[in-house]
Scaffold this motif. Structure first.
Motif, short mmCIF file in Angstrom:
data_model
loop_
_atom_site.label_atom_id
_atom_site.label_comp_id
_atom_site.label_asym_id
_atom_site.label_seq_id
_atom_site.Cartn_x
_atom_site.Cartn_y
_atom_site.Cartn_z
N PRO A 296 10.09 17.70 19.59
CA PRO A 296 8.96 18.56 20.01
C PRO A 296 7.81 17.75 20.60
CG PRO A 296 9.78 19.20 17.85
CD PRO A 296 10.52 17.95 18.22
N LEU A 297 7.45 16.64 19.95
CA LEU A 297 6.36 15.80 20.46
C LEU A 297 6.94 14.41 20.75
CD1 LEU A 297 3.32 15.23 20.95
CD2 LEU A 297 3.10 14.72 18.51
N TYR A 298 6.72 13.95 21.97
CA TYR A 298 7.24 12.64 22.33
C TYR A 298 6.09 11.74 22.79
CZ TYR A 298 10.75 9.20 23.59
OH TYR A 298 11.52 8.06 23.61
N ILE A 299 5.78 10.73 21.93
CA ILE A 299 4.76 9.74 22.32
C ILE A 299 5.48 8.40 22.35
CG2 ILE A 299 2.54 8.67 21.73
CD1 ILE A 299 1.86 11.18 20.11
N GLN A 300 5.59 7.85 23.52
CA GLN A 300 6.35 6.61 23.65
C GLN A 300 5.69 5.47 22.89
OE1 GLN A 300 6.23 4.09 27.16
NE2 GLN A 300 8.39 4.52 27.50
N ASN A 301 6.48 4.76 22.11
CA ASN A 301 6.00 3.56 21.45
C ASN A 301 5.60 2.56 22.54
OD1 ASN A 301 6.01 0.94 20.27
ND2 ASN A 301 7.24 1.72 18.57
N PRO A 302 4.36 2.06 22.53
CA PRO A 302 3.92 1.24 23.67
C PRO A 302 4.71 -0.06 23.85
CG PRO A 302 2.23 1.30 21.95
CD PRO A 302 3.29 2.28 21.56
N PHE A 303 5.28 -0.58 22.78
CA PHE A 303 6.00 -1.85 22.89
C PHE A 303 7.52 -1.69 22.78
CE2 PHE A 303 1.72 -3.06 21.31
CZ PHE A 303 1.29 -3.63 22.51
N GLU A 304 7.95 -0.88 21.84
CA GLU A 304 9.40 -0.61 21.76
C GLU A 304 9.61 0.68 22.53
OE1 GLU A 304 10.74 -1.89 17.42
OE2 GLU A 304 8.72 -1.08 17.48
N THR A 305 9.70 0.53 23.86
CA THR A 305 9.53 1.68 24.75
C THR A 305 10.64 2.73 24.64
OG1 THR A 305 10.46 0.36 26.49
CG2 THR A 305 8.06 0.50 26.44
N ALA A 306 11.73 2.38 23.97
CA ALA A 306 12.79 3.39 23.82
C ALA A 306 12.53 4.27 22.60
CB ALA A 306 14.14 2.70 23.70
N LEU A 307 11.44 4.00 21.86
CA LEU A 307 11.20 4.76 20.62
C LEU A 307 10.05 5.75 20.78
CD1 LEU A 307 11.48 1.90 17.94
CD2 LEU A 307 13.28 3.43 18.76
N ASN A 308 10.14 6.80 19.98
CA ASN A 308 9.12 7.84 19.96
C ASN A 308 8.35 7.71 18.64
OD1 ASN A 308 7.68 10.22 19.81
ND2 ASN A 308 9.48 11.55 19.65
N ILE A 309 7.05 7.45 18.70
CA ILE A 309 6.30 7.25 17.45
C ILE A 309 6.05 8.57 16.70
CG2 ILE A 309 5.13 5.13 18.25
CD1 ILE A 309 2.55 6.92 18.38
N SER A 310 6.33 9.69 17.34
CA SER A 310 6.08 10.97 16.66
C SER A 310 7.36 11.78 16.52
CB SER A 310 5.02 11.75 17.44
OG SER A 310 5.38 11.80 18.79
N LYS A 311 8.44 11.06 16.32
CA LYS A 311 9.77 11.67 16.22
C LYS A 311 9.85 12.67 15.05
CE LYS A 311 14.48 10.00 16.13
NZ LYS A 311 15.25 8.88 15.71
N ASN A 312 9.06 12.36 14.02
CA ASN A 312 9.10 13.18 12.80
C ASN A 312 8.43 14.55 12.95
OD1 ASN A 312 6.65 11.69 13.14
ND2 ASN A 312 6.03 12.47 11.15
N VAL A 313 7.63 14.73 13.99
CA VAL A 313 6.80 15.95 14.08
C VAL A 313 7.66 17.18 14.40
CG1 VAL A 313 4.86 17.05 15.29
CG2 VAL A 313 4.80 14.62 14.76
N SER A 314 7.51 18.22 13.58
CA SER A 314 8.33 19.43 13.77
C SER A 314 7.68 20.33 14.82
CB SER A 314 8.44 20.19 12.46
OG SER A 314 7.16 20.67 12.09
N GLN A 315 8.47 21.29 15.32
CA GLN A 315 7.97 22.23 16.32
C GLN A 315 6.81 23.05 15.73
OE1 GLN A 315 8.79 22.50 19.61
NE2 GLN A 315 7.10 23.97 19.69
N SER A 316 6.92 23.42 14.46
CA SER A 316 5.87 24.27 13.89
C SER A 316 4.57 23.48 13.72
CB SER A 316 6.32 24.91 12.58
OG SER A 316 6.57 23.90 11.64
N GLN A 317 4.67 22.21 13.37
CA GLN A 317 3.45 21.40 13.26
C GLN A 317 2.81 21.21 14.63
OE1 GLN A 317 1.55 20.23 10.71
NE2 GLN A 317 2.87 21.55 9.49
N LEU A 318 3.64 20.99 15.63
CA LEU A 318 3.11 20.83 16.99
C LEU A 318 2.42 22.12 17.42
CD1 LEU A 318 2.81 19.17 19.60
CD2 LEU A 318 4.98 20.16 20.34
N GLN A 319 3.07 23.26 17.13
CA GLN A 319 2.49 24.54 17.51
C GLN A 319 1.13 24.75 16.83
OE1 GLN A 319 3.86 26.33 20.00
NE2 GLN A 319 1.86 27.37 19.89
N LYS A 320 1.06 24.34 15.56
CA LYS A 320 -0.19 24.48 14.83
C LYS A 320 -1.28 23.63 15.51
CE LYS A 320 -1.92 23.75 10.18
NZ LYS A 320 -1.65 23.16 8.87
#
Ligand code: GTP
Ligand code: MG
Length: 582
Positions: free
Chosen positions: A473-497
């Motif tokens: 739902p939320l994709y924030i690229q890790n600035p150094f490990e560019t293949a990783l998403n630092i907000s991978k854990n965030v659910s759709q409902s939390q993002l919607q909130k």
């Protein structure tokens, strides 16, 4: 949503919940003119003073310089548990037998403590030499020589308490509400919030001292180790009460041999081998965890969380009141802290905005101290940085442009990831953007209230939106490990909130003219209003939103009926086709 009226007081409490009990010190500086310590003291700034930014015109320190100076200071410092009644003058006179004191302060954390920084490191040894291990009637003390001491009075009745500790907690919720409501503008409100919540100079000193005390313990196994604070304790975004992230740096231990080769021979230490870096990390942290648990003065509740993605030892340092997370083999996180330090120091608006957003998110339970599907403070900070890179003209440079300013000394590759960026703040050109904090706060909510999270990712390296590489739902690229998403854990409902609250807050801030009138009615306005779960005038937003959602629902229903009809039609046709075929 919480009950209206409980409002700000309840919600803001969450911001301050984990605040340390550190009190404002009586900072009597017994300076030693001409010492390194004195020079440091003169030009040192709290890790978060409001006056950072381009406006300063003072050459700003590199992150590594700041860390080294504070570490050196901490090594000359002791932590002393004091009796409740103590004469400050006598206390200082007693300690001065071991050498001149550079500065000291007192704070309370389930008892009275003093942090005493000597001018010279030898004074610490001298004090320790005159210190004994306590003898106990019922229990047995494990002898351990550290810089965390207890001061006892020989004659209990002879001392009058002369310590005037003033409070250094963040303001009470009531006080904060008052401060915000009586501020002159939203800019003023954001700066007030920053001033009240940022780490104080003493709190920062205590954080470095705590790391230094833990370093002494780890040094029993790894004499050349360094325990470095990272995360919000040092990246300029720390709020009073934030945890203390520590990095056990064993690079010196690892690299020692490389400097000592001569002739045609090479000597290497005989060592034990394990199959992977991760296992080595787990073994190291396991013994350090045991050591903290058994011998670490004041270290309680030690948990070894070794199977986490990033293995760590978590414990409470009782005397400082800090919740500590000790990791090793986590150098990229230290580099991330350095990058955030640069962003936080470049322009004074950055920290004010980040603090405002962090408090807002905490007040609405968008963030939590418990791990889960929530947005983290780290992710929120990245969102603010990204937003400031998107302004016209940009307020913050992209990571790629910081990379182009780097020189040979800044070159840095960690585990195959390019972590090169300019470390010297004075080489970064100031932004010409003069937008007010009020505008930025409003626009932040507008921007993320309408962001296409379903298709775009956030990327501070390039400072532009990109297609999401996966369906998180939320994709924030890790600035150094560019293949990783630092907000991978965030659910759709939390993002919607988050999105809903951002839209609502943008709307509340637009009502500023009417809102400011509410100062006379003692109603929260501006920043104070958006920290509330519900305010009366927000009902019209909710009503409008409900109306809008009702309209949207009708439209969606019609659309779905239409598409169902088409689908049914197609289905019927298909069935027909099928039936024809059969
Ligand atoms: P607080 O909530 O105030 O503690 O903020 P913080 O920035 O210290 O966050 P936290 O204690 O969760 O993490 C400490 C540091 O670890 C951060 O500042 C980052 O440098 C790093 N970090 C945290 N989460 C992530 C993540 O998901 N990915 C990566 N690569 N680094 C992270
Ligand atoms: Mg932290």
């Amino acid at each position: 949503m919480a009950v209206p009226g409980v409002g700000l007081l309840t919600r803001l409490h969450l911001c301050a919940q984990r605040s340390t009990r550190v009190q404002r010190p009586i900072l009597r500086l017994l300076s030693c003119p001409g010492t390194v310590a004195e020079d440091l003291r003169r030009d040192e700034q709290p890790s978060g003073s409001v006056e950072t930014g381009f406006e300063d015109k003072i050459p700003r320190k590199r992150f590594s310089e700041m860390q080294n100076e504070r570490r050196e200071q901490a090594q000359r410092t002791v932590l002393i548990r004091c009796p409740e009644k103590i004469s400050e003058n006598k206390f200082l006179k007693y300690l001065s037998q071991h050498g001149p004191i550079n500065n000291h302060f007192f704070y309370e954390s389930f008892g009275l403590y003093a942090v005493v920084e000597f001018c010279r490191k030898e004074s610490v040894g001298s004090l320790q030499n005159g210190t004994r291990t306590p003898s106990m009637a019922m229990e047995t003390a494990i002898p351990f020589r550290s810089r965390f001491l207890s001061l006892k009075l020989k004659n209990q009745t002879s001392e009058q308490s002369c310590i005037q500790s003033s409070d250094q907690l963040p303001p009470s919720n009531r006080k904060l509400c008052e401060l915000l409501c009586y501020a002159e503008s939203i800019d003023d409100q954001l700066n007030t919030l920053l001033k009240e919540f940022q780490l104080t100079e003493e709190n920062t000193k205590l954080r470095y001292l705590t790391c230094s005390l833990i370093e002494d313990i780890a040094a029993a196994y790894f004499p050349d180790c360094v325990v470095r604070p990272f995360g919000s304790s040092v990246n300029t975004f720390g709020k009073l009460g934030c945890d203390l992230d520590m990095f056990l740096d064993l690079d010196e231990t690892r690299n020692l041999s490389t400097h000592k080769t001569s002739g045609n021979f090479l000597t290497e230490f005989q060592v034990k081998n394990v199959p992977s870096e991760r296992i080595a990390t787990q073994k190291i942290l396991s013994v350090i965890g045991e050591c903290l648990d058994h011998f670490g003065p004041g270290c309680v509740g030690v948990q070894k969380i070794l199977n986490a993605r990033c293995p760590l030892v978590r414990f409470s340092h009782q005397a400082s009141g800090f919740q500590c997370d000790l990791t090793t083999n986590n150098r990229i996180a230290l580099t991330s802290s350095e990058l955030l330090y640069i962003y936080g120091t470049l322009d004074s608006r950055v920290r004010a905005l980040v603090f405002g957003i962090r408090c807002w998110a905490r007040a609405h339970s968008l963030t939590s101290s418990i791990p889960g599907a929530w947005i983290t403070n780290f992710s929120l900070t990245m969102m603010v940085i990204f937003f400031l890179q998107r302004r016209s003209p940009p307020i913050l440079p992209t990571l790629d442009s910081l990379k182009t300013l780097a020189d040979a000394e800044d070159k840095c590759i960690i585990e195959g990831n390019n972590c090169t960026f300019v470390r010297d703040l004075n080489r970064i050109k100031p932004s010409g953007n003069t937008e007010t904090l009020e505008l930025l706060l409003k626009e932040f909510f507008e921007y993320f209230g309408n962001f296409a999270f379903n298709k775009n990712s956030i990327n501070i390296r390039q400072g532009r939106e990109q297609n999401k590489p996966d369906s998180s739902p939320l994709y924030i690229q890790n600035p150094f490990e560019t293949a990783l998403n630092i907000s991978k854990n965030v659910s759709q409902s939390q993002l919607q909130k988050f999105v809903d609250l951002a839209q609502e807050s943008a709307w509340v801030l637009q009502q500023k003219d009417t809102d400011r009138l509410s100062v006379s009615n003692n109603q929260p306005w501006g920043l104070a209003a958006i920290l509330l779960p519900t305010v009366p005038n927000r009902r019209s937003f909710t009503k409008k939103k409900r109306k809008r959602s009702a309209n949207e629902s009708v439209r969606n229903l019609l659309e779905s009926l239409k598409s169902n009809r088409t689908a049914n039609f197609t289905e019927t046709n298909e069935k027909r086709t099928v039936s024809t075929q059969t």
